[in-house]
Design a protein around this motif. Structure first.
Motif, PDB file in Angstrom:
ATOM      1  N   MET A  51      -2.754  -2.656   6.132  1.00  0.00           N
ATOM      2  CA  MET A  51      -2.630  -2.310   4.644  1.00  0.00           C
ATOM      3  C   MET A  51      -1.183  -2.352   3.840  1.00  0.00           C
ATOM      4  N   ALA A  81       1.039  -1.437   0.808  1.00  0.00           N
ATOM      5  CA  ALA A  81       0.886  -0.446  -0.578  1.00  0.00           C
ATOM      6  C   ALA A  81       2.188  -0.302  -0.881  1.00  0.00           C
ATOM      7  N   SER A 121      -0.354  -4.167  -4.135  1.00  0.00           N
ATOM      8  CA  SER A 121      -1.189  -3.535  -2.789  1.00  0.00           C
ATOM      9  C   SER A 121      -2.235  -4.702  -2.421  1.00  0.00           C
ATOM     10  N   ALA A 165      -4.479  -6.039   1.607  1.00  0.00           N
ATOM     11  CA  ALA A 165      -4.630  -6.004   2.932  1.00  0.00           C
ATOM     12  C   ALA A 165      -4.938  -7.395   3.590  1.00  0.00           C
ATOM     13  N   GLY A 202      -3.993   1.625  -5.429  1.00  0.00           N
ATOM     14  CA  GLY A 202      -3.265   2.180  -4.534  1.00  0.00           C
ATOM     15  C   GLY A 202      -1.941   1.780  -4.373  1.00  0.00           C
ATOM     16  N   ASP A 254      -7.515   1.880  -0.314  1.00  0.00           N
ATOM     17  CA  ASP A 254      -6.959   1.291   0.776  1.00  0.00           C
ATOM     18  C   ASP A 254      -7.953   1.124   1.860  1.00  0.00           C
ATOM     19  N   TYR A 278      -0.043  -0.174   8.546  1.00  0.00           N
ATOM     20  CA  TYR A 278       0.204  -0.153   7.438  1.00  0.00           C
ATOM     21  C   TYR A 278       1.910  -0.236   6.802  1.00  0.00           C
TER      22      TYR A 278
END
Length: 305
Positions: A118, A120, A124, A126, A148, A233, A255
């Protein structure tokens, strides 16, 4: 062989010199080189200045490669071609590799392994990687999505301020903190401020820390923003897990980005409590985003050897 990692995000460009073992030796931050924000000439200038810094202060020696991980290097063909040309010139004959900042950050977080990451920060997205295949979710930009992200949190904060101001929701810490930090004598001064000092994506994203502060101070709307960020997310991760890891019993999930550090990691705490698919195992990033493209370049050069 030493390495120069270039992490060009929407807010800043980080240049990091790595030794033979991918240990950081020196680092320097310059303004964003995002071609959509600073144009072709602006990108050239930032990369040129950063590489000049590396040659002067980075202790790279004679043999070194460059890993470019740059925001804006996506699917739009004209921008891709411009960025490729700029990076080829900036590399000055050194071996280099160019990829999006999203892919570079995800490769770094997973240490060249499989899983989902993820992202952010200002924006943002993924990205999942499995057996050489990749699947991306999000990353549509702030005009369309970026749920997010820091920008999205800042935008939600401004919306919440307006509702707290006129009584649609109870007044809380968002109203108080925004008035204090933005220097508002009258709540409606925010309208002009939004058109001037808060007109840009980066300026709005810079308001995200107020969301964390307001939530800690008990503002229910701020807490809702953080819960919605974690849900956004998790939605991206779930989409990738279903598409790329249909039979896996466990999927490493990492992340990167400032929203995961805010408030002492409260978004990560929210993710761990439920929104993520049960198959996801949260793991801290193996490397910082500035190392990602260098890891891929080193791996490819060692493979040729």
């Amino acid at each position: 062989m030493r390495w120069l990692g270039v992490d060009g995000g929407g807010t800043k460009t980080t240049f990091t010199a790595f030794d033979e073992h991918m240990e950081r030796m020196a680092s320097s931050d310059l303004p964003t080189c995002h071609i959509g924000q600073v144009g072709e000439r602006g990108m050239q200038d930032v990369l040129r200045n950063g590489i000049c810094w590396a040659e002067r202060d980075g202790d790279l020696g004679d043999e070194w490669g460059i890993g470019f991980g740059l925001a804006g290097y996506g699917n739009e063909p004209l921008s891709r071609a411009m960025i490729e040309s700029i990076c080829k010139e900036a590399a000055q004959g050194h071996p280099y590799i160019l990829m999006s900042d999203l892919r570079a950050g995800c490769v770094a977080a997973l240490g060249l392994g499989d899983g989902v990451v993820m992202v952010a920060g200002t924006g943002s997205a993924a990205l999942g990687m499995h057996d050489g295949n990749e699947l991306r979710c999000g990353g549509w930009g702030f005009q369309i999505g970026d749920e997010g992200s820091g920008w999205w949190m800042g935008r939600r904060l401004l919306e919440a301020f307006s509702k707290e101001s006129d009584g649609r929701i109870p007044r809380g810490a968002i109203h108080r903190l925004a008035r204090e930090r933005l220097g508002l004598e009258n709540d409606y001064d925010l309208i002009a401020l939004r058109r001037t000092k808060l007109a840009g994506r980066t300026e709005v994203a810079a308001l995200a820390p107020l969301v964390f502060e307001a939530a800690k101070d008990g503002d229910r709307e701020a807490s809702r923003i953080l819960e919605d960020a974690a849900a956004a997310d998790a939605e991206m991760v779930a989409t990738i897990v279903d598409g790329l890891f249909p039979d896996a019993s466990e999927v490493r999930t990492s992340y990167i980005g400032g929203t995961f550090r805010g408030g002492g990691g409260v978004v990560l705490e929210l993710l761990a409590k439920g929104p993520l698919p049960s198959r996801c195992k949260l793991v801290p990033p193996a490397y910082g985003p500035d190392a990602g493209a260098c890891l891929v370049l080193r791996d490819s050069m060692e493979g040729r050897g």
